[in-house]
Design a protein around this motif. Structure first.
Motif, PDB file in Angstrom:
ATOM      1  N   PRO A 310     -60.426  22.781-172.012  1.00  0.00           N
ATOM      2  CA  PRO A 310     -59.267  22.613-172.895  1.00  0.00           C
ATOM      3  C   PRO A 310     -59.608  22.288-174.346  1.00  0.00           C
ATOM      4  O   PRO A 310     -58.925  22.747-175.249  1.00  0.00           O
ATOM      5  CB  PRO A 310     -58.513  21.447-172.240  1.00  0.00           C
ATOM      6  N   VAL A 311     -60.668  21.500-174.592  1.00  0.00           N
ATOM      7  CA  VAL A 311     -60.955  21.069-175.963  1.00  0.00           C
ATOM      8  C   VAL A 311     -61.588  22.185-176.777  1.00  0.00           C
ATOM      9  O   VAL A 311     -61.084  22.561-177.844  1.00  0.00           O
ATOM     10  CB  VAL A 311     -61.861  19.816-175.959  1.00  0.00           C
ATOM     11  N   ILE A 312     -62.701  22.742-176.319  1.00  0.00           N
ATOM     12  CA  ILE A 312     -63.386  23.811-177.057  1.00  0.00           C
ATOM     13  C   ILE A 312     -62.659  25.138-176.895  1.00  0.00           C
ATOM     14  O   ILE A 312     -62.659  25.974-177.791  1.00  0.00           O
ATOM     15  CB  ILE A 312     -64.854  23.921-176.596  1.00  0.00           C
ATOM     16  N   GLY A 313     -62.029  25.328-175.732  1.00  0.00           N
ATOM     17  CA  GLY A 313     -61.293  26.572-175.511  1.00  0.00           C
ATOM     18  C   GLY A 313     -62.051  27.605-174.721  1.00  0.00           C
ATOM     19  O   GLY A 313     -61.721  28.790-174.767  1.00  0.00           O
ATOM     20  N   GLU A 314     -63.084  27.170-173.978  1.00  0.00           N
ATOM     21  CA  GLU A 314     -63.824  28.095-173.134  1.00  0.00           C
ATOM     22  C   GLU A 314     -63.341  27.962-171.687  1.00  0.00           C
ATOM     23  O   GLU A 314     -62.215  27.559-171.446  1.00  0.00           O
ATOM     24  CB  GLU A 314     -65.334  27.839-173.274  1.00  0.00           C
ATOM     25  N   LEU A 315     -64.192  28.238-170.714  1.00  0.00           N
ATOM     26  CA  LEU A 315     -63.776  28.304-169.316  1.00  0.00           C
ATOM     27  C   LEU A 315     -63.813  26.944-168.635  1.00  0.00           C
ATOM     28  O   LEU A 315     -64.605  26.071-168.991  1.00  0.00           O
ATOM     29  CB  LEU A 315     -64.681  29.286-168.555  1.00  0.00           C
ATOM     30  N   TRP A 316     -62.985  26.786-167.636  1.00  0.00           N
ATOM     31  CA  TRP A 316     -62.936  25.561-166.828  1.00  0.00           C
ATOM     32  C   TRP A 316     -63.891  25.705-165.645  1.00  0.00           C
ATOM     33  O   TRP A 316     -63.926  26.734-164.976  1.00  0.00           O
ATOM     34  CB  TRP A 316     -61.523  25.311-166.323  1.00  0.00           C
ATOM     35  N   ALA A 317     -64.666  24.662-165.394  1.00  0.00           N
ATOM     36  CA  ALA A 317     -65.573  24.632-164.250  1.00  0.00           C
ATOM     37  C   ALA A 317     -65.072  23.611-163.239  1.00  0.00           C
ATOM     38  O   ALA A 317     -64.889  22.441-163.571  1.00  0.00           O
ATOM     39  CB  ALA A 317     -66.991  24.266-164.698  1.00  0.00           C
ATOM     40  N   SER A 318     -64.825  24.051-162.009  1.00  0.00           N
ATOM     41  CA  SER A 318     -64.329  23.141-160.978  1.00  0.00           C
ATOM     42  C   SER A 318     -65.391  22.098-160.633  1.00  0.00           C
ATOM     43  O   SER A 318     -66.581  22.288-160.890  1.00  0.00           O
ATOM     44  CB  SER A 318     -63.929  23.923-159.723  1.00  0.00           C
ATOM     45  N   VAL A 319     -64.954  21.009-160.043  1.00  0.00           N
ATOM     46  CA  VAL A 319     -65.827  19.873-159.743  1.00  0.00           C
ATOM     47  C   VAL A 319     -65.787  19.596-158.244  1.00  0.00           C
ATOM     48  O   VAL A 319     -64.705  19.387-157.685  1.00  0.00           O
ATOM     49  CB  VAL A 319     -65.377  18.614-160.514  1.00  0.00           C
ATOM     50  N   PRO A 320     -66.927  19.584-157.554  1.00  0.00           N
ATOM     51  CA  PRO A 320     -66.924  19.186-156.138  1.00  0.00           C
ATOM     52  C   PRO A 320     -66.382  17.777-155.976  1.00  0.00           C
ATOM     53  O   PRO A 320     -66.492  16.942-156.884  1.00  0.00           O
ATOM     54  CB  PRO A 320     -68.409  19.267-155.745  1.00  0.00           C
ATOM     55  N   LEU A 321     -65.846  17.479-154.808  1.00  0.00           N
ATOM     56  CA  LEU A 321     -65.150  16.212-154.614  1.00  0.00           C
ATOM     57  C   LEU A 321     -66.110  15.034-154.502  1.00  0.00           C
ATOM     58  O   LEU A 321     -65.965  14.032-155.203  1.00  0.00           O
ATOM     59  CB  LEU A 321     -64.282  16.303-153.351  1.00  0.00           C
ATOM     60  N   TYR A 322     -67.059  15.096-153.592  1.00  0.00           N
ATOM     61  CA  TYR A 322     -68.122  14.104-153.381  1.00  0.00           C
ATOM     62  C   TYR A 322     -67.635  12.743-152.871  1.00  0.00           C
ATOM     63  O   TYR A 322     -68.451  11.954-152.386  1.00  0.00           O
ATOM     64  CB  TYR A 322     -68.949  13.880-154.647  1.00  0.00           C
ATOM     65  N   PHE A 323     -66.368  12.407-153.008  1.00  0.00           N
ATOM     66  CA  PHE A 323     -65.912  11.094-152.538  1.00  0.00           C
ATOM     67  C   PHE A 323     -66.035  10.977-151.021  1.00  0.00           C
ATOM     68  O   PHE A 323     -66.396   9.916-150.506  1.00  0.00           O
ATOM     69  CB  PHE A 323     -64.459  10.838-152.971  1.00  0.00           C
TER      70      PHE A 323
END
Length: 615
Positions: A310-323
């Motif tokens: 959102p800030v730079i305007g490039e692609l979003w990378a999903s995050v594994p949950l790990y909890f």
């Protein structure tokens, strides 16, 4: 997708045509000159400190020792701070760079890609941190595990290893250019020289942990020098979370939704990272350490995703949950905390089963390519192998840091078994096949726009119809056209699919059908632009056409040279693999060295609760 202002400025100064081989000579000269200048400055400061002519490093080390590095001598406190900040900088650059390659394709040149600068700064910072740890000790031997440099100069083992990891990561940059000149550009995160960059940076956390151990032991008898229990708990938790981040970068292709390898690798990589980092965190940090490591991971890795997206305007990378994986480790520790090797193995099994199930569900919401039933059995087996291998390594790491390693024959056997198990799982995932004699008939529907903005839906019919049975996924991927389009296809009947969103068929977009079914990795090109740098003509997308189902690697990595002997690629990759093994074994040597020379009970028992913050 809108272009960030800084990216635009750099691209305007770049060559119009993106090179498909090595960088231009002028950029190589500039980059080499810059690296030489920075290295010279580092050497000057190091020489000045050793001779007493420059005191700035002494003052900075003293400041770090009184501040965030309280409880550590300056030769451990300052490098630890520099290394952690550098790692975060490099992480931002790496995800930014990966996003740019996915959305825009090849670089105009190494200096024209703005994301390369934080990577270079971060990796040089890691190397600098190691050099500082080696240079700062003066007139003292920094602990029993110190390495002799000259007759009167000893350096902490963690500092030597930290400098080595940073140098190894930095070496990946010039070697990457050499690789491109020989083999063409391999537009994948798992290119051998790319893995050098990631591996050196990620594994530097182990060197930082070793350095922390040496520094803590050196200051333990100094009155009033010890930090509050909560400060030590947080510092160790941050390092453990940093290790989780470093090991998770290998998953980045899956995070963005453009994996060029089998889907079963993703649960393996998640389990391997979780097993190693979270078991080490629980044993080294104490009760709640695994959960804190995940919280730190989410703060930094999630923060990078927000900045790049959102800030730079490039692609979003999903995050594994790990909890879920952290909870598995914490629960297992309730019974097995005083049996660390058993804790590592049991935690690995729980991570590979319960953790796999949690990530399976999370993928349905958070990932561009959700996990499917195609990987259920093999994916869980891979996750168990990864979890157990990582759990054993994490247990050995934590026990070594506290001087409690099993006898050498046992620890070496376990370490070797973990490496062999992880290597076998990776090799299994790399075994693929490409179908022959299969075709796909594509019929475009709802075609809109002209040559500059053409999009369309499509109906795809595979021949034979039963060529694909319960696949991991069949999807449309469009990339490198200043954006990313990943859309799983909707199955109408056996072998017949349709799109759910219009796909791009214009400009620089490279759009194809991708089929991942068991060990089959195949693709069908729909639209490919002309690429003069590699002599490729445009492949248009007419209203209806039939094309062969082929190797997707030939489509995704069309820049690779086809006239290079296979033995040369194998030999070059083997050299990189050998160097990586040397780094891993060197870190194992470092852990064993401090366990042998600094054997003492942990200051914070592994089953201790998180300390309370007191005024």
């Amino acid at each position: 997708m809108s272009e960030p202002g800084l990216s635009v400025a750099l691209r305007l100064a770049a060559p119009a045509e993106k090179p498909a081989g090595g960088a231009a000579l002028d950029q190589i000269v500039i980059a080499t000159g810059g690296a030489a200048l920075l290295t010279a400055l580092l050497l000057v400061f190091g020489w000045g400190h050793r001779t007493g002519k420059i005191t700035v490093l002494t003052r900075l080390a003293a400041l770090a020792q009184r501040g965030p590095g309280r409880g550590l001598p300056g030769w451990a406190a300052l490098p630890s701070i520099v290394a952690m900040l550098s790692l975060i900088t490099a992480l931002l650059g790496m995800y930014w760079d990966i996003s740019l390659h996915i959305s825009h394709g090849r670089d105009e040149g190494p200096l024209a890609n703005i994301a390369h600068y934080p990577i270079l700064i971060g990796l040089f910072g890691i190397f600098t941190a190691g050099v500082l740890a080696v240079t700062l000790p003066k007139g003292e031997r920094p602990g029993g595990a110190a390495v002799r440099i000259t007759r009167h100069w000893y350096a902490p083992a963690g500092g030597v290893l930290l400098a080595g990891a940073g140098f190894y990561a930095l070496l990946g940059f010039p070697l990457d250019d050499v690789w491109h000149r020989i083999f063409g550009q391999d537009v994948t995160l798992w290119g051998p020289t790319h893995l050098m960059l990631i591996g050196g940076a990620g594994l530097s956390l182990v060197a930082m942990m070793i350095l922390e151990r040496e520094g803590r032991r050196a200051r333990q008898d100094v009155p009033g020098s010890q930090p509050a229990a909560w400060q030590r708990w947080v510092r160790r938790g941050m390092m453990s979370g940093g290790l989780l981040i470093g090991l998770s970068v290998f998953q980045a292709e899956y995070d963005f939704g453009v994996p060029q390898f089998r889907l079963v690798h993703q649960p393996f990589l998640i389990a391997l990272a979780a097993g190693c980092a979270l078991v080490a965190a629980r044993l080294w940090v104490g009760r709640g350490g695994a959960l804190f490591a995940v919280l730190f991971y989410m703060l930094i890795r999630g923060g990078v995703a927000v900045v790049v997206g959102p800030v730079i305007g490039e692609l979003w990378a999903s995050v594994p949950l790990y909890f879920a994986e952290a909870l598995c480790v914490e629960l297992a520790a309730l019974l097995l905390v005083r049996r660390p090797i058993a804790l590592g193995a049991v935690s690995g099994v729980l991570i590979g089963t319960a953790g796999f199930g949690a990530e399976f569900g999370w993928s349905r919401f958070a990932m561009k390519l959700p996990w499917t039933g195609d990987i259920l059995v093999e994916g869980m087996i891979m996750a168990i192998v990864g979890g157990v291998a990582g759990g054993l390594c994490g247990a050995l790491l934590a026990e070594g840091l506290e001087g409690r390693l099993p006898r050498p024959a046992v620890s070496r056997t376990l370490f070797a078994a973990a490496l062999v198990g992880a290597a076998a799982a990776v090799a299994n995932g790399l075994v693929i096949n490409v179908p022959t004699g299969e075709k796909a008939t594509v019929t475009l529907t709802d075609v809109r726009g002209g040559a500059a903005d053409r999009t369309a839906h499509a109906r795809i019919e595979l021949s034979p119809r039963d060529a694909v049975d319960d696949p991991a996924w069949v999807a449309i991927t469009g990339w490198q056209g200043q954006g990313l389009h990943v859309e799983p296809l909707i199955r109408e009947s056996q072998g017949v699919y349709r799109t759910s969103a219009p796909m791009p068929l214009h400009g620089d977009w490279k759009t194809l059908i991708r089929i991942h079914d068991g060990r089959t990795l195949a693709g069908v090109p729909i639209y490919m632009p002309a690429d003069p740098a590699i002599g490729a003509k445009e492949l248009p997308a007419p209203q209806s056409f039939t094309r062969d189902v082929q190797s997707e690697k030939k489509i995704l990595q069309r820049e690779l040279k086809s006239d290079v002997p296979g033995w040369l690629w194998l030999a070059s990759s083997s050299v990189v693999l050998f160097c990586t093994l040397v780094l891993v074994i060197a870190l194992g040597w470092g852990v064993a060295r401090i366990a042998r020379t600094l054997p003492e009970p942990a200051e914070t028992p592994a089953d201790a609760a998180p300390p309370k913050v007191t005024a």
